[in-house]
Scaffold this motif. Structure first.
Motif, mmCIF file in Angstrom:
data_model
loop_
_atom_site.group_PDB
_atom_site.id
_atom_site.type_symbol
_atom_site.label_atom_id
_atom_site.label_comp_id
_atom_site.label_asym_id
_atom_site.label_seq_id
_atom_site.Cartn_x
_atom_site.Cartn_y
_atom_site.Cartn_z
ATOM 1 N N ILE A 87 31.036 42.705 41.205
ATOM 2 C CA ILE A 87 31.753 41.963 40.160
ATOM 3 C C ILE A 87 30.814 40.941 39.537
ATOM 4 O O ILE A 87 30.755 40.783 38.311
ATOM 5 C CB ILE A 87 33.012 41.267 40.744
ATOM 6 N N ARG A 88 30.045 40.246 40.381
ATOM 7 C CA ARG A 88 29.076 39.257 39.880
ATOM 8 C C ARG A 88 28.044 39.922 38.987
ATOM 9 O O ARG A 88 27.705 39.407 37.917
ATOM 10 C CB ARG A 88 28.373 38.573 41.042
ATOM 11 N N GLN A 89 27.543 41.072 39.409
ATOM 12 C CA GLN A 89 26.520 41.778 38.638
ATOM 13 C C GLN A 89 27.088 42.288 37.314
ATOM 14 O O GLN A 89 26.445 42.203 36.280
ATOM 15 C CB GLN A 89 25.976 42.943 39.462
ATOM 16 N N ARG A 90 28.311 42.792 37.359
ATOM 17 C CA ARG A 90 28.923 43.391 36.172
ATOM 18 C C ARG A 90 29.321 42.355 35.124
ATOM 19 O O ARG A 90 29.160 42.577 33.929
ATOM 20 C CB ARG A 90 30.142 44.204 36.595
ATOM 21 N N SER A 99 38.228 41.848 56.725
ATOM 22 C CA SER A 99 37.919 40.504 56.239
ATOM 23 C C SER A 99 37.236 40.526 54.872
ATOM 24 O O SER A 99 36.912 39.479 54.329
ATOM 25 C CB SER A 99 37.028 39.780 57.250
ATOM 26 N N SER A 100 37.020 41.712 54.315
ATOM 27 C CA SER A 100 36.347 41.807 53.021
ATOM 28 C C SER A 100 37.353 42.036 51.897
ATOM 29 O O SER A 100 38.471 42.478 52.110
ATOM 30 C CB SER A 100 35.304 42.928 53.048
ATOM 31 N N SER A 101 36.924 41.723 50.692
ATOM 32 C CA SER A 101 37.747 41.912 49.497
ATOM 33 C C SER A 101 37.069 42.932 48.600
ATOM 34 O O SER A 101 35.856 42.877 48.391
ATOM 35 C CB SER A 101 37.891 40.597 48.731
ATOM 36 N N ARG A 102 37.858 43.840 48.077
ATOM 37 C CA ARG A 102 37.346 44.850 47.152
ATOM 38 C C ARG A 102 38.301 44.957 45.969
ATOM 39 O O ARG A 102 39.511 44.830 46.112
ATOM 40 C CB ARG A 102 37.230 46.223 47.825
ATOM 41 N N TRP A 103 37.745 45.202 44.782
ATOM 42 C CA TRP A 103 38.541 45.360 43.575
ATOM 43 C C TRP A 103 38.544 46.817 43.160
ATOM 44 O O TRP A 103 37.509 47.490 43.237
ATOM 45 C CB TRP A 103 37.955 44.514 42.445
ATOM 46 N N LEU A 104 39.701 47.306 42.716
ATOM 47 C CA LEU A 104 39.780 48.669 42.196
ATOM 48 C C LEU A 104 39.108 48.708 40.832
ATOM 49 O O LEU A 104 39.421 47.898 39.951
ATOM 50 C CB LEU A 104 41.235 49.108 42.067
ATOM 51 N N GLU A 105 38.207 49.640 40.660
ATOM 52 C CA GLU A 105 37.457 49.732 39.415
ATOM 53 C C GLU A 105 38.385 49.955 38.218
ATOM 54 O O GLU A 105 38.164 49.381 37.151
ATOM 55 C CB GLU A 105 36.424 50.851 39.498
ATOM 56 N N SER A 106 39.446 50.734 38.402
ATOM 57 C CA SER A 106 40.370 50.981 37.294
ATOM 58 C C SER A 106 41.069 49.699 36.847
ATOM 59 O O SER A 106 41.266 49.474 35.648
ATOM 60 C CB SER A 106 41.411 52.032 37.689
ATOM 61 N N GLU A 107 41.431 48.825 37.800
ATOM 62 C CA GLU A 107 42.071 47.551 37.437
ATOM 63 C C GLU A 107 41.095 46.625 36.729
ATOM 64 O O GLU A 107 41.467 45.940 35.774
ATOM 65 C CB GLU A 107 42.635 46.868 38.683
ATOM 66 N N VAL A 108 39.854 46.607 37.190
ATOM 67 C CA VAL A 108 38.841 45.767 36.543
ATOM 68 C C VAL A 108 38.561 46.279 35.137
ATOM 69 O O VAL A 108 38.461 45.484 34.188
ATOM 70 C CB VAL A 108 37.552 45.735 37.399
ATOM 71 N N ASN A 109 38.478 47.600 34.969
ATOM 72 C CA ASN A 109 38.251 48.166 33.633
ATOM 73 C C ASN A 109 39.430 47.892 32.706
ATOM 74 O O ASN A 109 39.240 47.617 31.521
ATOM 75 C CB ASN A 109 37.979 49.666 33.728
ATOM 76 N N ALA A 110 40.658 47.951 33.232
ATOM 77 C CA ALA A 110 41.838 47.637 32.429
ATOM 78 C C ALA A 110 41.832 46.166 32.025
ATOM 79 O O ALA A 110 42.190 45.819 30.885
ATOM 80 C CB ALA A 110 43.109 47.975 33.207
ATOM 81 N N TRP A 111 41.441 45.290 32.938
ATOM 82 C CA TRP A 111 41.335 43.864 32.634
ATOM 83 C C TRP A 111 40.322 43.633 31.513
ATOM 84 O O TRP A 111 40.580 42.887 30.568
ATOM 85 C CB TRP A 111 40.919 43.098 33.894
ATOM 86 N N LEU A 112 39.182 44.301 31.592
ATOM 87 C CA LEU A 112 38.151 44.165 30.568
ATOM 88 C C LEU A 112 38.644 44.702 29.224
ATOM 89 O O LEU A 112 38.424 44.081 28.183
ATOM 90 C CB LEU A 112 36.872 44.886 30.997
ATOM 91 N N ALA A 113 39.335 45.831 29.243
ATOM 92 C CA ALA A 113 39.869 46.400 27.998
ATOM 93 C C ALA A 113 40.870 45.440 27.352
ATOM 94 O O ALA A 113 40.910 45.306 26.125
ATOM 95 C CB ALA A 113 40.524 47.746 28.279
ATOM 96 N N GLU A 114 41.667 44.759 28.171
ATOM 97 C CA GLU A 114 42.620 43.776 27.647
ATOM 98 C C GLU A 114 41.890 42.598 26.999
ATOM 99 O O GLU A 114 42.303 42.093 25.961
ATOM 100 C CB GLU A 114 43.546 43.287 28.765
ATOM 101 N N ARG A 115 40.781 42.138 27.617
ATOM 102 C CA ARG A 115 39.995 41.056 27.018
ATOM 103 C C ARG A 115 39.436 41.495 25.663
ATOM 104 O O ARG A 115 39.401 40.713 24.710
ATOM 105 C CB ARG A 115 38.832 40.645 27.925
ATOM 106 N N VAL A 116 39.002 42.741 25.554
ATOM 107 C CA VAL A 116 38.465 43.252 24.289
ATOM 108 C C VAL A 116 39.576 43.305 23.242
ATOM 109 O O VAL A 116 39.370 42.922 22.082
ATOM 110 C CB VAL A 116 37.814 44.642 24.499
#
Length: 110
Positions: free
Chosen positions: A56-59, A84-101
């Protein structure tokens, strides 16, 4: 010849499902192991990729603390906890980015 007479001893008990897991491919499996259970079809779609906080930081160039601040404020998708780790679903992150656009394009067009 089976060790029981008449009906299967596990047939209508809550243990029949677990019996099936233990005994695998019993000859009588097809006859009674699916009774009372919903059959869920298996999809052939590729599974969603899980992104780490480093990805996420890199992207997006967001720091770890900013990422979690956005999650807390509902400005970024919440992660899926795996141990104990956190992971984000790529589809949700891409949808979030599309909404920002879309938001940006609406501001520019106005």
């Amino acid at each position: 010849m089976p060790f029981f007479k008449g009906r299967h001893p596990f047939r209508e008990t809550r243990f029949s499902f677990f019996h099936g897991l233990i005994h695998g491919n019993c000859p009588h499996r097809a006859a009674w192991h699916t009774e009372g259970y919903t059959v869920i079809p298996v999809t052939t779609a590729a599974p969603d990729k899980l992104l780490s906080v480093a990805e996420i930081r890199q992207r997006f160039g967001l720091s770890k603390s900013t990422t979690y601040l956005y999650v807390r404020d509902n400005r970024f998708p919440a992660p899926v906890k795996i141990g104990s780790s956190s992971r984000w679903l790529e589809s949700e992150v891409n949808a979030w980015l599309a909404e920002r656009v879309r938001e940006r394009n609406a501001r520019v067009a106005a």
